[in-house]
Structures are given as C-alpha cells and as structure tokens.
Design an enzyme around this catalytic site. Structure first.
Site, PDB file in Angstrom:
ATOM      1  N   ASP A 127       0.850  -1.201   0.000  1.00 39.08           N
ATOM      2  CA  ASP A 127       0.000   0.000   0.000  1.00 39.08           C
ATOM      3  C   ASP A 127       0.882   1.246   0.000  1.00 39.08           C
ATOM      4  O   ASP A 127       1.999   1.231   0.522  1.00 39.08           O
ATOM      5  CB  ASP A 127      -0.908   0.016   1.242  1.00 39.08           C
ATOM      6  CG  ASP A 127      -2.163   0.874   1.039  1.00 39.08           C
ATOM      7  OD1 ASP A 127      -3.267   0.282   0.908  1.00 39.08           O
ATOM      8  OD2 ASP A 127      -2.046   2.121   1.003  1.00 39.08           O
ATOM      9  N   ASP A 187       3.894   2.301  -4.137  1.00 39.56           N
ATOM     10  CA  ASP A 187       2.973   2.995  -5.033  1.00 39.56           C
ATOM     11  C   ASP A 187       2.855   2.137  -6.290  1.00 39.56           C
ATOM     12  O   ASP A 187       3.836   1.993  -7.037  1.00 39.56           O
ATOM     13  CB  ASP A 187       3.543   4.386  -5.361  1.00 39.56           C
ATOM     14  CG  ASP A 187       2.669   5.160  -6.346  1.00 39.56           C
ATOM     15  OD1 ASP A 187       1.739   4.556  -6.930  1.00 39.56           O
ATOM     16  OD2 ASP A 187       2.933   6.359  -6.534  1.00 39.56           O
ATOM     17  N   ASN A 208      -5.882  -4.664  -6.186  1.00 38.46           N
ATOM     18  CA  ASN A 208      -7.034  -3.994  -5.560  1.00 38.46           C
ATOM     19  C   ASN A 208      -6.849  -2.488  -5.390  1.00 38.46           C
ATOM     20  O   ASN A 208      -7.837  -1.754  -5.334  1.00 38.46           O
ATOM     21  CB  ASN A 208      -7.285  -4.655  -4.191  1.00 38.46           C
ATOM     22  CG  ASN A 208      -8.193  -3.833  -3.312  1.00 38.46           C
ATOM     23  OD1 ASN A 208      -9.404  -3.802  -3.484  1.00 38.46           O
ATOM     24  ND2 ASN A 208      -7.587  -3.134  -2.343  1.00 38.46           N
ATOM     25  N   TYR A 227     -12.795   7.422 -13.814  1.00 36.61           N
ATOM     26  CA  TYR A 227     -12.915   6.218 -12.977  1.00 36.61           C
ATOM     27  C   TYR A 227     -13.554   5.065 -13.760  1.00 36.61           C
ATOM     28  O   TYR A 227     -13.021   3.954 -13.818  1.00 36.61           O
ATOM     29  CB  TYR A 227     -13.737   6.540 -11.725  1.00 36.61           C
ATOM     30  CG  TYR A 227     -13.837   5.397 -10.747  1.00 36.61           C
ATOM     31  CD1 TYR A 227     -12.761   5.037  -9.944  1.00 36.61           C
ATOM     32  CD2 TYR A 227     -15.015   4.659 -10.617  1.00 36.61           C
ATOM     33  CE1 TYR A 227     -12.856   3.978  -9.038  1.00 36.61           C
ATOM     34  CE2 TYR A 227     -15.118   3.612  -9.718  1.00 36.61           C
ATOM     35  CZ  TYR A 227     -14.036   3.279  -8.928  1.00 36.61           C
ATOM     36  OH  TYR A 227     -14.134   2.234  -8.031  1.00 36.61           O
TER      37      TYR A 227
HETATM   38  N1  LIG Z   1     -15.914   1.002  -2.138  1.00 38.58           N
HETATM   39  C1  LIG Z   1     -16.618   0.890  -3.247  1.00 38.58           C
HETATM   40  O1  LIG Z   1     -17.784   1.290  -3.282  1.00 38.58           O
HETATM   41  C2  LIG Z   1     -16.004   0.269  -4.476  1.00 38.58           C
HETATM   42  C3  LIG Z   1     -16.875  -0.075  -5.522  1.00 38.58           C
HETATM   43  C4  LIG Z   1     -16.339  -0.641  -6.664  1.00 38.58           C
HETATM   44  C5  LIG Z   1     -14.987  -0.859  -6.772  1.00 38.58           C
HETATM   45  N2  LIG Z   1     -14.166  -0.523  -5.746  1.00 38.58           N
HETATM   46  C6  LIG Z   1     -12.734  -0.780  -5.934  1.00 38.58           C
HETATM   47  O2  LIG Z   1     -12.241  -1.577  -4.882  1.00 38.58           O
HETATM   48  C7  LIG Z   1     -10.855  -1.287  -4.667  1.00 38.58           C
HETATM   49  C8  LIG Z   1     -10.612  -1.006  -3.189  1.00 38.58           C
HETATM   50  O3  LIG Z   1     -11.344   0.155  -2.834  1.00 38.58           O
HETATM   51  P1  LIG Z   1     -11.822   0.496  -1.351  1.00 38.58           P
HETATM   52  O4  LIG Z   1     -13.240   0.890  -1.474  1.00 38.58           O
HETATM   53  O5  LIG Z   1     -11.412  -0.563  -0.412  1.00 38.58           O
HETATM   54  O6  LIG Z   1     -11.001   1.859  -1.157  1.00 38.58           O
HETATM   55  P2  LIG Z   1     -10.108   2.432   0.045  1.00 38.58           P
HETATM   56  O7  LIG Z   1      -9.853   3.843  -0.331  1.00 38.58           O
HETATM   57  O8  LIG Z   1     -10.711   2.125   1.373  1.00 38.58           O
HETATM   58  O9  LIG Z   1      -8.780   1.550  -0.079  1.00 38.58           O
HETATM   59  C9  LIG Z   1      -7.914   1.703  -1.171  1.00 38.58           C
HETATM   60  C10 LIG Z   1      -6.489   1.446  -0.712  1.00 38.58           C
HETATM   61  O10 LIG Z   1      -5.635   1.602  -1.856  1.00 38.58           O
HETATM   62  C11 LIG Z   1      -4.500   2.347  -1.437  1.00 38.58           C
HETATM   63  N3  LIG Z   1      -3.896   3.031  -2.586  1.00 38.58           N
HETATM   64  C12 LIG Z   1      -4.357   4.145  -3.221  1.00 38.58           C
HETATM   65  N4  LIG Z   1      -3.503   4.508  -4.183  1.00 38.58           N
HETATM   66  C13 LIG Z   1      -2.476   3.623  -4.153  1.00 38.58           C
HETATM   67  C14 LIG Z   1      -1.290   3.473  -4.896  1.00 38.58           C
HETATM   68  N5  LIG Z   1      -0.952   4.343  -5.860  1.00 38.58           N
HETATM   69  N6  LIG Z   1      -0.460   2.455  -4.593  1.00 38.58           N
HETATM   70  C15 LIG Z   1      -0.771   1.575  -3.603  1.00 38.58           C
HETATM   71  N7  LIG Z   1      -1.874   1.677  -2.854  1.00 38.58           N
HETATM   72  C16 LIG Z   1      -2.726   2.684  -3.135  1.00 38.58           C
HETATM   73  C17 LIG Z   1      -5.021   3.312  -0.373  1.00 38.58           C
HETATM   74  O11 LIG Z   1      -3.982   3.819   0.441  1.00 38.58           O
HETATM   75  C18 LIG Z   1      -6.018   2.431   0.372  1.00 38.58           C
HETATM   76  O12 LIG Z   1      -5.414   1.745   1.443  1.00 38.58           O
HETATM   77  C19 LIG Z   1     -10.533  -0.092  -5.585  1.00 38.58           C
HETATM   78  O13 LIG Z   1      -9.899  -0.571  -6.755  1.00 38.58           O
HETATM   79  C20 LIG Z   1     -11.889   0.485  -5.898  1.00 38.58           C
HETATM   80  O14 LIG Z   1     -11.904   1.186  -7.109  1.00 38.58           O
HETATM   81  C21 LIG Z   1     -14.642   0.033  -4.600  1.00 38.58           C
END
Ligand SMILES: NC(=O)c1ccc[n+]([C@@H]2O[C@H](COP(=O)([O-])OP(=O)(O)OC[C@H]3O[C@@H](n4cnc5c(N)ncnc54)[C@H](O)[C@@H]3O)[C@@H](O)[C@H]2O)c1
Length: 251
Positions: free
Chosen positions: A34, A56, A83, A147
């Site tokens: 992360d 990253d 993810n 997105y």
């Molecule tokens: N929450 C929703 O409603 C939802 C819906 C559809 C898809 N998603 C997808 O699920 C995945 C996880 O999302 P979430 O909701 O758990 O979000 P979140 O923001 O809670 O977690 C995302 C994590 O990714 C990390 N991150 C961000 N940029 C980064 C980078 N450049 N390198 C490494 N780590 C990085 C962040 O620090 C965070 O810990 C994402 O791909 C998101 O697009 C989420």
C-alpha cells in the site's frame, strides 16, 4: 503443507484489508502492499505470516522492489490481487488531464505493472491474478469519465491476461464490486447518491468489505481452478437489472 502466498495491493484498509484478513484466516501468507505506509505499519502489527511493503503501484521501480521483497520473504507467489484504486467523480469538462492521468496511473497502470512483475513468479506456481474493477466499469454513468473508463479497461485487461497467460497455467479473473462503505466510497458518495444506490440495487443495500473479499478469495483459490477470463459482479444484483426502475419494483 507449505502455505501459499498472495500479494494484495491497497491492503492497508477497505476491501484490500478485508481480503488479506480473510485469506490469512484461510491459511495464506499475505503480502500487504500500500502507498499509505503509516496505516500499513499499524494494520500489520502483530500479524503472523504477513509482510507489509510500502509501494505505489503506479511506480514501476517500487512495484519491482515490492515483488522482489515478496519473493525473498515467501519463496514464491501464488496469487496477486490488484485492488489498489482511487476514485474521482466530476463532470467531463472539469476532469483535467492531471486528474485523468492520476486515476489511470493507479487504477490501470498499477494493474498492468504489478501483473507484469508478478507473472514470472505466478508461472512457476500456476498462480492466479484477481483484478478489482467496479460496476462503474460495466455500466456507464455520469461523473465517472476517468474512474469508469479505467475500470472498463481493467475488465478488458483481465481478458487479455486470461487469453495470453492461460498457456503458462495462470488464471486471471476480475471482481466488479457494487457500492461498499469504505473511505473511497465515503469520499464520492453523497447522501443522494447513497439513496439512489439503495433504490437501484435489488438487494437494497450497500455491500460489505467481507462480502467482496469472499468473491476475491474464491477466484484466488483452487476451487476456481477452471475459471479464467471472468468478471464476477459482487453487486447486490445491480448489473443484472437492465430496467431496474424503483417505480416498477414497487408495483
Ligand atoms: N468502495 C466501493 O464502493 C467500491 C466499488 C467498486 C470498486 N471498488 C474498488 O475496490 C478497490 C478497493 O477500494 P476500497 O473501497 O477498499 O477503497 P479504500 O480507499 O478504502 O482503499 C484503497 C487502498 O488503496 C491504497 N492506494 C491508493 N492509491 C495507491 C497506490 N498508488 N499504490 C498503492 N496503494 C494505493 C489506499 O492507500 C487504500 O489503502 C478499488 O480498486 C476500488 O476502485 C470500490
């Protein structure tokens, strides 16, 4: 029996952390990658069989170093969960190139880079890739030009991976979550958007992190040994409802 190892990106919180906890409980060793190194260090404290690696995913050098560190720690990689992701909701006209590039570089380049670095190791173990897209990659909507497009590209990238990597024994699948209460969703879902989602989703609610994690863990596991190139929408039925008008459902 030797434990299998999974790399999970974006594992410091949300869906990534829930997946890491679930898979760890199922006997996997987990590499938590992360960009948020503080949060990562906190969640990894006292966690046996977990390795925290600040990374990253949009930076090729950091990704290569992360995968090297993972392999040095575990001896091999059996699954990669791509993810890590970032969201941004705004009209096309207000989406400048810097915003577009930021979303693409994390959501799309990150999947490409982590996969490319892990593929030689996954080929040795006959491993699996699971990419996290979104219902925004399956259905177009307003405000998601970057997105939604990045997630649609992740879906197609998954199919490209399945087509090309099958002969190396690597499976590649995709999970497309519906709305889940995480920091990412809280940042972009207003109360109005939340209410509209409830109306549009046959199960009438947001999903939970652990429900998405179950789908991801299944696709990583041997239970999905003949499944590749698929998109599994874990979305409460959102994708299935072409004419899911709340007014029609209320009749
Ligand atoms: N929450 C929703 O409603 C939802 C819906 C559809 C898809 N998603 C997808 O699920 C995945 C996880 O999302 P979430 O909701 O758990 O979000 P979140 O923001 O809670 O977690 C995302 C994590 O990714 C990390 N991150 C961000 N940029 C980064 C980078 N450049 N390198 C490494 N780590 C990085 C962040 O620090 C965070 O810990 C994402 O791909 C998101 O697009 C989420």
């Amino acid at each position: 029996m030797t434990k299998k190892t999974a790399i999970i990106t974006g594992a410091a919180r949300g869906i990534g952390l829930a997946t890491a906890r679930l898979m760890s409980g199922q006997g996997w060793r987990v590499v938590l990658a992360d960009i948020d190194s503080d949060e990562l260090a906190l969640v990894a404290q006292g966690w046996d069989d977990a390795l925290a690696v600040p990374c990253d995913v949009s930076d090729p050098d950091q990704v290569a170093a992360m995968v090297d560190q993972a392999v040095a720690w575990s001896g091999g990689i059996d699954a990669l969960v791509n993810n890590a992701g970032v969201a941004d909701f705004r009209p096309m006209g207000e989406t400048d190139l810097a915003i577009w590039r930021r979303i693409m570089s994390v959501n799309l380049d990150g999947v490409f880079l982590c996969s490319q670095a892990a593929i030689p190791h996954l080929a040795r173990t006959g491993g699996a890739i699971v990419n996290i897209a979104s219902i925004s990659g399956l259905r177009a909507s307003t405000l998601r030009v970057a997105y939604g497009t990045s997630k649609a590209a992740v879906i197609h990238l998954t199919r490209q991976q399945a087509a090309e990597l099958g002969q190396q024994g690597i499976r590649a699948n995709c999970v497309a979550p519906g709305p889940v209460d995480t920091k990412l969703a809280l940042a972009v879902h207003s109360p109005e958007i939340r209410a509209a989602y409830h109306d549009a989703i046959p199960l009438n609610r947001y999903g939970r992190e652990d429900e998405i994690a179950q789908a991801i863990a299944f696709l990583c596991s041997e239970r999905a040994s003949y499944v590749t190139g698929q998109v599994l929408a874990a979305d409460g039925g959102f994708e299935a409802t072409g004419v899911g008008l709340p007014a029609l459902r209320a009749v």
